[in-house]
Enzyme design. Structure first.
Site, PDB file in Angstrom:
ATOM      1  N   CYS A 191       0.814  -1.215   0.000  1.00  0.00           N
ATOM      2  CA  CYS A 191       0.000   0.000   0.000  1.00  0.00           C
ATOM      3  C   CYS A 191       0.850   1.267   0.000  1.00  0.00           C
ATOM      4  CB  CYS A 191      -0.929  -0.004   1.205  1.00  0.00           C
ATOM      5  SG  CYS A 191      -2.174  -1.301   1.093  1.00  0.00           S
TER       6      CYS A 191
HETATM    7  N1  LIG Z   1      -3.055  -6.025   1.799  1.00  0.00           N
HETATM    8  C1  LIG Z   1      -3.476  -4.952   2.426  1.00  0.00           C
HETATM    9  O1  LIG Z   1      -3.136  -4.709   3.580  1.00  0.00           O
HETATM   10  C2  LIG Z   1      -4.422  -3.973   1.749  1.00  0.00           C
HETATM   11  C3  LIG Z   1      -5.064  -3.015   2.532  1.00  0.00           C
HETATM   12  C4  LIG Z   1      -5.947  -2.129   1.935  1.00  0.00           C
HETATM   13  C5  LIG Z   1      -6.145  -2.194   0.566  1.00  0.00           C
HETATM   14  N2  LIG Z   1      -5.492  -3.128  -0.196  1.00  0.00           N
HETATM   15  C6  LIG Z   1      -5.769  -3.152  -1.626  1.00  0.00           C
HETATM   16  O2  LIG Z   1      -6.637  -4.251  -1.895  1.00  0.00           O
HETATM   17  C7  LIG Z   1      -6.352  -4.805  -3.190  1.00  0.00           C
HETATM   18  C8  LIG Z   1      -6.048  -6.284  -3.065  1.00  0.00           C
HETATM   19  O3  LIG Z   1      -4.867  -6.424  -2.289  1.00  0.00           O
HETATM   20  P1  LIG Z   1      -4.460  -7.778  -1.575  1.00  0.00           P
HETATM   21  O4  LIG Z   1      -3.352  -7.411  -0.644  1.00  0.00           O
HETATM   22  O5  LIG Z   1      -5.649  -8.489  -1.059  1.00  0.00           O
HETATM   23  O6  LIG Z   1      -3.863  -8.584  -2.839  1.00  0.00           O
HETATM   24  P2  LIG Z   1      -3.436 -10.132  -2.863  1.00  0.00           P
HETATM   25  O7  LIG Z   1      -2.360 -10.225  -3.872  1.00  0.00           O
HETATM   26  O8  LIG Z   1      -3.210 -10.634  -1.476  1.00  0.00           O
HETATM   27  O9  LIG Z   1      -4.728 -10.863  -3.403  1.00  0.00           O
HETATM   28  C9  LIG Z   1      -5.261 -10.632  -4.653  1.00  0.00           C
HETATM   29  C10 LIG Z   1      -5.909 -11.897  -5.168  1.00  0.00           C
HETATM   30  O10 LIG Z   1      -6.502 -11.590  -6.426  1.00  0.00           O
HETATM   31  C11 LIG Z   1      -6.331 -12.704  -7.278  1.00  0.00           C
HETATM   32  N3  LIG Z   1      -6.480 -12.263  -8.667  1.00  0.00           N
HETATM   33  C12 LIG Z   1      -5.650 -11.475  -9.392  1.00  0.00           C
HETATM   34  N4  LIG Z   1      -6.143 -11.286 -10.625  1.00  0.00           N
HETATM   35  C13 LIG Z   1      -7.311 -11.965 -10.675  1.00  0.00           C
HETATM   36  C14 LIG Z   1      -8.259 -12.173 -11.694  1.00  0.00           C
HETATM   37  N5  LIG Z   1      -8.127 -11.610 -12.900  1.00  0.00           N
HETATM   38  N6  LIG Z   1      -9.320 -12.943 -11.405  1.00  0.00           N
HETATM   39  C15 LIG Z   1      -9.473 -13.516 -10.191  1.00  0.00           C
HETATM   40  N7  LIG Z   1      -8.585 -13.354  -9.199  1.00  0.00           N
HETATM   41  C16 LIG Z   1      -7.525 -12.595  -9.441  1.00  0.00           C
HETATM   42  C17 LIG Z   1      -4.955 -13.210  -6.932  1.00  0.00           C
HETATM   43  O11 LIG Z   1      -4.778 -14.565  -7.332  1.00  0.00           O
HETATM   44  C18 LIG Z   1      -4.934 -13.034  -5.410  1.00  0.00           C
HETATM   45  O12 LIG Z   1      -5.378 -14.204  -4.740  1.00  0.00           O
HETATM   46  C19 LIG Z   1      -5.210  -3.967  -3.749  1.00  0.00           C
HETATM   47  O13 LIG Z   1      -5.730  -2.918  -4.514  1.00  0.00           O
HETATM   48  C20 LIG Z   1      -4.556  -3.390  -2.503  1.00  0.00           C
HETATM   49  O14 LIG Z   1      -3.880  -2.189  -2.774  1.00  0.00           O
HETATM   50  C21 LIG Z   1      -4.647  -4.036   0.377  1.00  0.00           C
END
Ligand SMILES: NC(=O)c1ccc[n+]([C@@H]2O[C@H](COP(=O)([O-])OP(=O)(O)OC[C@H]3O[C@@H](n4cnc5c(N)ncnc54)[C@H](O)[C@@H]3O)[C@@H](O)[C@H]2O)c1
Length: 448
Positions: free
Chosen positions: A285
């Site tokens: 982030c």
């Molecule tokens: N991790 C954090 O602490 C956090 C906090 C707030 C916001 N975010 C935001 O949330 C969003 C997700 O982050 P995250 O950390 O959960 O990511 P992550 O990488 O942990 O998980 C994302 C998931 O999406 C799946 N994916 C990717 N492309 C796909 C597709 N085309 N179809 C189906 N599945 C698909 C991946 O396989 C993965 O399992 C991002 O925008 C991030 O910036 C993350």
């Protein structure tokens, strides 16, 4: 008079969907079962909804369907019960079941390209799948962090391409995820949630959906405002961390203890917020999101100078740690070349198992480049594959600590016994003030 639960009452499509939320009969789809999506899916299933997770990773889908947890913030038993006993949560790789869903929440990654531009390929790929199967009466809510305008400029036209209209036939909102991995006090349920949408009906439906499981939902007047809230929050952190990192570098030059200064400043009962320096910023982030805003601002012929400056300072921290390590070793008659350096902590922050964008990767890389023999210990990250490194966590023994020319604390996990570390190590550089209160000899246990 007919009530809204009266079977003979004719409800508007929006009221019908809201009714399904309130009676927990709505089917909830969550696309992307990662750090954000899986805890969200679990929370909704716990509230009584039937939830279907969509992920392109066969491994993750298999794990969820086997009731196996892989995310730190999710309770193993809770996931297993929801999947195997209560059958309220399942996962699939196929988007064919999207039309069964009443709500589709999108939580896929939003990384940066190599030249720091937003990379929306995952959001766009999912939006294309949703658009192809969109049916009237669905709510689509984007939760991935992104620049202001994504929902209106990218998602909405894709979803409307087949003739359905947002706010009339289907509903669209943006609601940023604020999960703070590892935070035991604030979870999905008690963290205020911001929701924005362009159309009144979309906002009404989205608010009703989020209110089922979140204690306080905050409405804003547009999806752009909600998108801006999230990037501002992370920019706020990035800028304040950069400020204390800069102060740390200045204090080092002036022979002052930055931790003492910050602790004393923190005693002011108003007008100050506590931020701490460190070896850099990590995670998916803070190092990334501000650049989404920086990129968008250029469209308005506007330079976000704070963002650029904060990025510059925070990215310089691993080099500062390297310089300080070299100075320390040299003060003790040792060069970095062929020195044994034991790094403690490679997760990007305390008490979590996520090594993504961790500044430890850059520090380890720089140390190795200068010829140091590096190894690491992290109780939460057994294997570390970043920046071309592929290392396994070593055991933390008295012999290993004593054998190291320098022990470098980069992440201050609670599970590490720092008393033991300072007792056995010959020289320690502590970039997190993990040795606070241990009464160390500050010639031998040096702070950032
Ligand atoms: N991790 C954090 O602490 C956090 C906090 C707030 C916001 N975010 C935001 O949330 C969003 C997700 O982050 P995250 O950390 O959960 O990511 P992550 O990488 O942990 O998980 C994302 C998931 O999406 C799946 N994916 C990717 N492309 C796909 C597709 N085309 N179809 C189906 N599945 C698909 C991946 O396989 C993965 O399992 C991002 O925008 C991030 O910036 C993350």
């Amino acid at each position: 008079m007919s009530s809204k639960h009266d079977v003979n009452a004719v409800l508007s499509p929006a009221a019908e969907l809201i009714d399904k939320f309130e009676t927990r009969t709505a089917r909830v789809g969550v696309v992307g079962l990662g750090y954000v999506g899986l805890p969200f899916a679990v929370e909704k299933a716990k509230a009584g909804f039937r939830v279907l997770g969509f992920d392109r990773s066969a491994a993750r889908v298999g794990q969820v369907n086997a009731g196996e947890n892989y995310i730190g913030d999710v309770q193993d038993q809770e996931l297993a019960d929801l999947v195997l006993r209560e059958h309220r949560l399942e996962a699939t790789e196929s988007f064919a079941r999207l039309p069964e869903m009443d709500v589709v929440v999108i939580c896929v990654p939003t990384p940066l390209s190599r030249n720091l531009a937003p990379d929306l390929q995952f959001v766009v790929a999912v939006a294309a799948e949703v658009a192809r199967r969109l049916r009237p009466g669905q709510l689509i809510s984007l939760e991935s962090t992104t620049y202001p305008g994504t929902t209106e400029e990218i998602l909405k036209p894709m979803l409307e391409a087949n003739g359905l209209r947002e706010g009339v036939d289907f509903y669209l909102s943006f609601s940023p995820e604020r999960v703070d991995p590892g935070n035991k006090r604030y979870t999905t349920r008690n963290t205020n949630k911001v929701v924005g949408a362009a159309q009144p009906a979309s906002l009404e439906v989205a608010l009703a959906f989020y209110r089922q499981t979140i204690l306080n939902v905050v409405a804003v007047s547009s999806s752009q405002a909600a998108e801006m809230v999230k990037v501002f929050e992370n920019t706020f952190r990035a800028v304040n961390i950069a400020l204390v990192n800069e102060l740390a570098m200045l204090c080092d030059r002036m022979g002052l203890d930055v931790w003492e200064v910050l602790d004393a400043a923190g005693t002011k009962p108003f007008g100050i917020l506590s931020f701490y320096p460190g070896p850099g910023v990590g995670g998916h982030c803070i190092p990334l999101d501000p650049h989404y805003l920086e990129w968008k601002a250029r469209e308005f012929n506007f330079n976000t100078r704070f963002i650029a400056l904060a990025g510059e300072i925070n990215r310089r921290m691993p080099e500062f740690v390297l310089e300080k390590a070299m100075r320390l070793l040299s003060d003790h008659g040792r060069g970095l070349k062929s020195a044994r350096v034991l790094v403690l902590g490679v997760a990007y922050k305390k008490d979590i198992d996520d090594p993504r964008e961790s500044p430890s990767a850059e520090v380890l890389h720089l140390l190795a480049l200068r010829g140091a023999a590096v190894e690491y210990h992290d109780p939460l990250v057994p294997r570390f594959r970043e920046h071309g490194l592929d290392l396994a966590s070593v055991e933390l023994t008295a012999e290993r600590l004593d054998a190291a020319d320098l022990v470098l604390i980069l992440t201050d996990h609670t599970a590490v016994d720092y008393g033991f570390v300072v007792q056995c190590a010959r020289l320690v550089l502590d970039t997190r003030n993990a040795t606070r209160g241990l009464g160390c000899d500050r010639e031998r246990v040096v702070l950032l």
